[in-house]
Design a protein around this motif. Structure first.
Motif: not given
Length: 340
Positions: A269-277, A281-287, A289-292
């Motif tokens: 995915s180009t960017v991940f958007i999700g609440a604190d969950s 952190h899984l999105a961050s762990a696969v590198n 770009p993550t918007i929490g």
């Protein structure tokens, strides 16, 4: 009372000075949540760097850790407390006793306020024990030292400095699920089948536990604005294990109970958007770009972090301003693409 058990100590100082002599390390994080276990991947990588010949045992809870660390060659044994100890008392006791079956060169408690973590370090056999104490005066010199994934790394560096071990000045390692090439290829195919085109993809995760979960009304407004401002992008939703959607399944959805499958899809995915969950952190762990999206004031402790991620306090920003943050990240990632 248990949170005050034990204090860090170093035995024969010259021993730890030779990193190649350290053969076995225990890292304790007796917690079973996906996010909390992903958040120990930096300290595992740090230990791998400091002690290149070591094998690492993990003291955790539940069944998620073997999935997260399956591609970590240094991780030897995962000691798993049952998720519901009072229903498995004999197994619970046996797991604790298993800590005594090996002697460790050093044992590390990840979170200082974890009573079971401190107990496990106290119980394990080792001359060198780091209970995870926080010296704010020392750690404040580090950037983002309050982050729950970075703090144990900085703390370990300061602990080793007591024996004049050179402090590593490199940035703290990012979260890392260590997906294989095959897993990544499968994730790419899955995403392509889901969207049916070659456009860039925004991935949403709309669920979170308790007070961290934004309301359906908030998500409805956010999704409507997102679709309007980003017509050239696919928008998909990864569903939680509960198989619920705060946007009532209006976007194409992906559901899986396999953490690594979910991570492989998010990785493309180009960017991940999700609440604190945990999925954030899984999105961050696969590198990716993550918007929490945070509705509680604990950003500096739990914000997603890699060089392309950001936390947003939704109690202080309107939906319009939240969408602008998304736009700024996309423009920074792909300057050749005009802002939607």
């Amino acid at each position: 009372m248990a949170t005050n058990i034990g204090s860090s100590r170093i035995g024969k100082k010259s021993y730890l000075k030779d990193p190649y002599k350290v053969k076995r390390v225990l890292i304790s994080r007796p917690n079973g949540r996906l996010g909390n276990l992903l958040l120990i991947t930096p300290i595992v990588q740090e230990v791998e760097t400091i002690f290149p010949n070591c094998k690492i045992d993990l003291f955790v809870k539940g069944s998620v850790a073997p999935i997260i660390f399956q591609n970590y060659e240094s991780v030897d044994r995962i000691i798993q407390l049952p998720k519901k100890p009072f229903k498995s008392l004999l197994r619970y006791a046996w797991v604790w006793l298993s800590l005594k079956t090996k002697r460790y060169d050093i044992v590390i408690n990840v979170v200082s306020y974890s009573s079971s973590g401190r107990l496990s370090v106290q119980f394990a056999t080792s001359k060198h024990k780091f209970f995870g104490e926080i010296d704010a005066a020392k750690l404040s010199k580090y950037k983002e030292y309050k982050h729950i994934a970075k703090q144990p790394v900085y703390g370990l560096r300061e602990y080793l400095a007591q024996i004049d071990y050179p402090i590593i000045k490199k940035p703290v390692p990012d979260l890392n699920l260590k997906l294989s090439t095959a897993e990544l290829m499968k994730g790419k195919r899955t995403l392509e089948e889901l969207v049916g085109n070659k456009k860039q993809t925004i991935c949403l995760f709309t669920y979170a536990t308790a007070h961290k979960c934004h309301s359906k009304l908030w998500w409805a407004k956010f999704y409507k604005k997102l679709k309007k401002d980003f017509p050239k992008y696919n928008i998909i939703e990864v569903l939680p294990v509960e198989n619920v959607s705060q946007i009532d399944f209006k976007a194409p959805t992906f559901y899986s109970k396999n953490i690594r499958e979910i991570g492989a899809l998010i990785a493309h995915s180009t960017v991940f958007i999700g609440a604190d969950s945990g999925i954030m952190h899984l999105a961050s762990a696969v590198n990716t770009p993550t918007i929490g999206l945070f509705s509680v004031p604990n950003l500096e402790v739990y914000e997603p972090y890699n060089s392309k991620s950001k936390a947003i306090n939704t109690t202080k920003l309107t939906i319009r301003k939240c969408i602008k943050e998304v736009k700024d990240i996309l423009v920074a990632l792909m300057p050749f693409i005009e802002a939607a």
